[in-house]
Enzyme design. Structure first.
Site, PDB file in Angstrom:
ATOM      1  N   TYR A  35      -6.700  -8.746  11.871  1.00 43.62           N
ATOM      2  CA  TYR A  35      -5.359  -8.451  12.387  1.00 43.62           C
ATOM      3  C   TYR A  35      -5.171  -9.067  13.773  1.00 43.62           C
ATOM      4  CZ  TYR A  35      -4.415  -5.309   8.533  1.00 43.62           C
ATOM      5  OH  TYR A  35      -4.185  -4.801   7.283  1.00 43.62           O
ATOM      6  N   GLU A  90      -6.306  -9.091   3.918  1.00 43.49           N
ATOM      7  CA  GLU A  90      -5.428  -8.398   4.874  1.00 43.49           C
ATOM      8  C   GLU A  90      -5.395  -9.228   6.150  1.00 43.49           C
ATOM      9  OE1 GLU A  90      -6.069  -4.192   5.676  1.00 43.49           O
ATOM     10  OE2 GLU A  90      -6.532  -3.852   3.562  1.00 43.49           O
ATOM     11  N   GLU A 138     -12.721  -2.183   2.788  1.00 44.06           N
ATOM     12  CA  GLU A 138     -13.270  -1.917   4.122  1.00 44.06           C
ATOM     13  C   GLU A 138     -14.396  -0.888   4.040  1.00 44.06           C
ATOM     14  OE1 GLU A 138     -10.223  -1.255   7.130  1.00 44.06           O
ATOM     15  OE2 GLU A 138      -9.526  -3.316   6.939  1.00 44.06           O
ATOM     16  N   GLU A 196       0.849  -1.202   0.000  1.00 44.73           N
ATOM     17  CA  GLU A 196       0.000   0.000   0.000  1.00 44.73           C
ATOM     18  C   GLU A 196       0.878   1.244   0.000  1.00 44.73           C
ATOM     19  OE1 GLU A 196      -2.752   0.079   3.314  1.00 44.73           O
ATOM     20  OE2 GLU A 196      -3.788   1.837   2.518  1.00 44.73           O
TER      21      GLU A 196
HETATM   22  O1  AHR Z   1      -2.968  -2.507   6.336  1.00 45.06           O
HETATM   23  C1  AHR Z   1      -3.218  -1.266   6.900  1.00 45.06           C
HETATM   24  C2  AHR Z   1      -4.683  -0.847   6.829  1.00 45.06           C
HETATM   25  O2  AHR Z   1      -5.462  -1.708   7.600  1.00 45.06           O
HETATM   26  C3  AHR Z   1      -5.315  -0.910   5.462  1.00 45.06           C
HETATM   27  O3  AHR Z   1      -5.083   0.218   4.698  1.00 45.06           O
HETATM   28  C4  AHR Z   1      -6.779  -1.000   5.799  1.00 45.06           C
HETATM   29  O4  AHR Z   1      -7.525  -1.646   4.810  1.00 45.06           O
HETATM   30  C5  AHR Z   1      -6.796  -1.723   7.123  1.00 45.06           C
HETATM   31  O5  AHR Z   1      -7.612  -1.108   8.042  1.00 45.06           O
END
Ligand code: AHR
Length: 526
Positions: A272, A329, A206, A58
């Protein structure tokens, strides 16, 4: 978690009894827990899509600028602006595809800013990530050059949030049209005669958050509207990806898979791993105690159930399995490195990250029927990165080594695997399975086995039985270290790296000793 790893059968009582005898004989020689592992080489499952090993780059911090792109005039050795050292290292991972340009950045990215002479491109502000200037030096042509250098495929994320359907459809035409249209000719004028290949295209990112704060119902309508106008010649039509939910949510998967019935190839999902489970005070990347080691592993293992829950929804709404589930992600997210720009998400990477990566790979393998792509966040210098850079220095992280060790699993065929007597690793109120494992027959015809020992204090001894084949040795590599937060630094870039691992059968029995806190990948030999 094991119920998903053991996706076909449990150990039979007879086999367990037989192993228990061997185990008793062995126990005197070792204090390590004795674990039984059964691989059914005669019952192949589905293919593990190589895209499970996908990457994400990114426009964020030094993830692209500095980490990958230095520009053609830089003193850092480069190929048309892309760093030779970083690209060379990434090639060894056989990166199958790269998602770009975001993330949250994608919904503020206007592709026309990134074409034509670089000196004339507009400078914007990256409002999502640190408010820094975005030079637009890396645009469509540069991205596809990187893809070519890596030998990877492109996953382009369109702007639904702040762009228009027309802008998205014109980008697709610019990239993929072989006609003599004005847009295709503009691409030629900018140096690219042949169309670029865009096999994957996502509509927004998102949408429940940075991509527009929408409800799934509202997004579904916008998606249907957008894909009605994303037209390409049939032969160059990408797989279209709808932006789905995250964490424990299944509603997004439910609404999107029910209401979008056309031009949808996959629904994406984000998760995450945060050591403390709290966004405010996530936990440090280094210098953590055993409590944060186990909570990180416990939190990462939650993805297994999240995927299972979403798959159950998809199996109801899409029984013919036309829609893939792309975890585009995932990875660890810690408090940023002290002293670094908080908007740059730069964090160190330790043995714990390699263990997290390997646990996730094993989960993805077990769900390979729906999980046909994942993209770790992110490739260089951002979150759980493969590579960290400092000026023209570079180091390979433990996560890089986990990816490199798992290369044989790309495109391999799942083999059912059962774990008997898997010891729990417990600390306080938190408990995780001591062993995670996955087996597959790779394209080279060999059976590969991956093993993760989550316990930082105790080795495991595995008694291996393979149905439908026989093996007398195992050769591969192990990644481990003396400390839980072992890492590479620019002064000591090879402090942690894989070491050789070999085992030979004794009296026809193959026993593998897996060290504490280790990732092992082995090829079984006849
Ligand atoms: O990976 C970092 C960020 O995390 C990304 O831009 C977003 O899609 C997510 O919230």
């Amino acid at each position: 978690m094991n119920k998903h790893l053991t996706f076909a059968v449990g150990l039979t009582a007879g086999l367990l009894a037989g192993l228990a005898l061997h185990e008793r004989a062995h126990a005197a020689a070792s204090d390590a827990p004795q674990v039984q592992l059964l691989i059914e080489a005669d019952k192949p499952g589905v293919v593990i899509n190589k895209n499970i090993y996908g990457q994400f780059a990114e426009h964020l911090g030094t993830g692209i600028y500095e980490g990958l792109w230095v520009g053609p005039k830089s003193k850092t050795p480069n190929t048309r602006g892309w760093r030779n050292d970083v690209v060379g290292a990434l090639k060894k991972l056989q990166v199958p595809l790269v998602r770009w340009p975001g993330g949250c950045f994608a919904d503020e990215y206007h592709w026309r800013d990134g074409i034509g002479p670089r000196a004339k491109r507009p400078v914007k502000v990256n409002t999502n990530w640190g408010g820094v200037e975005e030079s637009n030096a890396v645009g469509t042509h540069e991205f596809f050059d990187l893809i070519d250098l890596l030998g990877a495929e492109a996953y382009v994320n369109g702007n639904l949030g702040s762009g228009s359907v027309q802008e998205m459809s014109e980008w697709l035409e610019y990239m993929s049209s072989d006609s003599k249209s004005t847009l295709a000719n503009l691409r030629r004028q900018n140096g690219r005669e042949q169309p670029f290949k865009v096999p994957y295209f996502a509509v927004g990112n998102e949408a429940w958050g940075c991509g527009g704060n929408m409800t799934p119902e509202h997004y579904a309508d916008l998606y249907k509207n957008a894909v009605s106008f994303l037209k390409t010649p049939e032969k160059s039509k990408p797989k279209f990806i709808a932006s789905g939910g995250n964490d424990h949510d299944t509603k997004w998967t439910d609404v999107l898979s029910k209401s979008i019935t056309w031009n949808i190839d996959a629904i994406s999902f984000h998760y995450y791993t945060i050591p403390t489970g709290k966004w405010e005070g996530k936990g440090a990347a280094t210098g953590f105690g055993e409590q944060e080691w186990i909570s990180t592993l416990a939190n990462t293992l939650k993805l297994d159930q999240m995927i299972a829950n979403n798959k159950a929804v998809l199996d109801r709404n899409d029984p013919k399995k036309k829609i893939g589930f792309y975890v585009d992600e995932w990875g660890t997210w810690y408090d940023v490195e002290p002293g670094s720009n908080p908007g740059f998400l730069f964090q160190q990477n330790t043995l714990r990250d390699a263990v997290v990566a390997a646990l996730n790979f094993n989960i993805f393998h077990a769900h390979a029927d729906r999980v046909q792509m994942t993209n770790i966040a992110q490739m260089v210098n951002v979150l759980q990165a493969m590579i960290l850079t400092d000026g023209d220095k570079m180091l390979l992280t433990p996560t890089y080594h986990a990816y490199e060790m798992y290369v044989p699993f790309q495109g391999a065929t799942q083999l059912p695997l059962s774990i008997g007597n898997n010891p729990a690793y417990t600390l306080g109120a938190t408990s995780v399975p001591g062993l995670s494992a996955s087996a597959a027959r790779a394209k080279d015809g060999k059976v590969y086995l991956s093993l993760v020992n989550s316990n930082p204090n105790q080795a495991l001894e595995l008694n291996l039985v393979v149905n439908g084949d026989s093996f007398s040795a195992a050769n591969g590599r192990v990644l481990t270290a003396a400390t839980m937060d072992a890492r590479n630094s620019f002064n000591s870039p090879e402090a942690i790296k894989p070491q050789q691992f070999k085992a030979k059968a004794v009296d026809g029995k193959l026993t593998l000793r897996v060290p504490a806190k280790a990732v092992v990948v082995l090829a079984l030999e006849r």
